[in-house]
Motif scaffolding. Structure first.
Motif, PDB file in Angstrom:
ATOM      1  N   CYS A 241       0.556  -1.644  -0.423  1.00 50.81           N
ATOM      2  CA  CYS A 241       0.214   0.098  -0.650  1.00 50.81           C
ATOM      3  C   CYS A 241       0.941   1.243   0.221  1.00 50.81           C
ATOM      4  O   CYS A 241       0.339   2.296  -0.730  1.00 50.81           O
TER       5      CYS A 241
ATOM      6  N   GLU B 207       4.362   0.750  -0.861  1.00 51.99           N
ATOM      7  CA  GLU B 207       4.931   1.824  -2.345  1.00 51.99           C
ATOM      8  C   GLU B 207       3.909   2.231  -3.244  1.00 51.99           C
ATOM      9  O   GLU B 207       4.530   3.360  -4.312  1.00 51.99           O
ATOM     10  N   ARG B 208       2.590   1.230  -3.243  1.00 50.91           N
ATOM     11  CA  ARG B 208       1.570   2.530  -4.628  1.00 50.91           C
ATOM     12  C   ARG B 208       0.883   3.817  -4.099  1.00 50.91           C
ATOM     13  O   ARG B 208       1.483   4.435  -5.070  1.00 50.91           O
TER      14      ARG B 208
ATOM     15  N   THR C 112       3.638   5.982  -4.819  1.00 50.24           N
ATOM     16  CA  THR C 112       4.869   6.433  -6.476  1.00 50.24           C
ATOM     17  C   THR C 112       3.680   7.204  -7.255  1.00 50.24           C
ATOM     18  O   THR C 112       3.291   6.671  -8.536  1.00 50.24           O
TER      19      THR C 112
ATOM     20  N   GLY D 241       0.116   5.692  -7.702  1.00 51.69           N
ATOM     21  CA  GLY D 241      -0.384   4.648  -7.857  1.00 51.69           C
ATOM     22  C   GLY D 241      -1.460   4.971  -7.013  1.00 51.69           C
ATOM     23  O   GLY D 241      -2.702   3.345  -7.188  1.00 51.69           O
TER      24      GLY D 241
ATOM     25  N   ASP E  54      -5.392  -4.299  -1.749  1.00 52.91           N
ATOM     26  CA  ASP E  54      -6.435  -5.608  -1.972  1.00 52.91           C
ATOM     27  C   ASP E  54      -6.629  -5.828  -1.885  1.00 52.91           C
ATOM     28  O   ASP E  54      -7.093  -5.529  -0.674  1.00 52.91           O
TER      29      ASP E  54
END
Length: 153
Positions: free
Chosen positions: A90, A92-93, A96, A98, A103
């Motif tokens: 989460c 990292e997304r 960056t 995203g 999920d």
């Protein structure tokens, strides 16, 4: 004549005795408010939340582990690993561009941990919550465990 064992006013860890209020759980209304914040953050990250939502869950994750280490609540190593992986993904997304989202598998993993944390808030004594919170604050301040040990000595 039999002599009694002199009990110290301090525990073996060098801490003073805890007051009665520290031995009791926090008031239910306070526990419910804290749990609600975490549940709302979890729900937000299911559909796309914010970095603040992810940080709230990360804090709950760290607190739940600390409280479990104090003997209140059970977190299986696999539960912790799954929640770790979900929160890392989460972050990292989110970092960056995203989007801040869990999920479905990540949501389920973190939801299990949040449920344990919820029960801990309802039943763990104030001292366990306080120590966990202080540990989180030290972690946030970048204090190493070695520095924490020196402070408590």
């Amino acid at each position: 004549m039999v002599r009694t064992i002199p009990f110290s006013q301090r525990s073996q860890t060098g801490r003073p005795r805890r007051s009665k209020s520290m031995l009791l759980p926090i008031p239910r209304a306070v526990a419910n408010e804290l749990a609600l914040q975490v549940h709302l953050a979890l729900a937000a990250l299911r559909r796309g939340g914010t970095g603040d939502d992810a940080r709230a869950l990360l804090h709950a994750h760290v607190l739940a582990q600390s409280i479990a280490e104090a003997g209140y609540g059970v977190l299986e190593p696999e539960q912790v690993r799954a929640a770790d992986a979900a929160l890392i993904a989460c972050f990292e997304r989110g970092n960056t561009g995203g989007g801040w989202q869990l999920d479905e598998a990540g949501f389920e993993a973190v939801a299990q941990l949040v449920n344990v944390y919820d029960r801990q808030l309802q039943g763990a004594p104030l001292w366990a919550l306080t120590e966990a919170s202080e540990r989180l604050e030290r972690m946030g301040a970048g204090e190493t465990s070695q520095q924490a040990l020196r402070k408590s000595a």
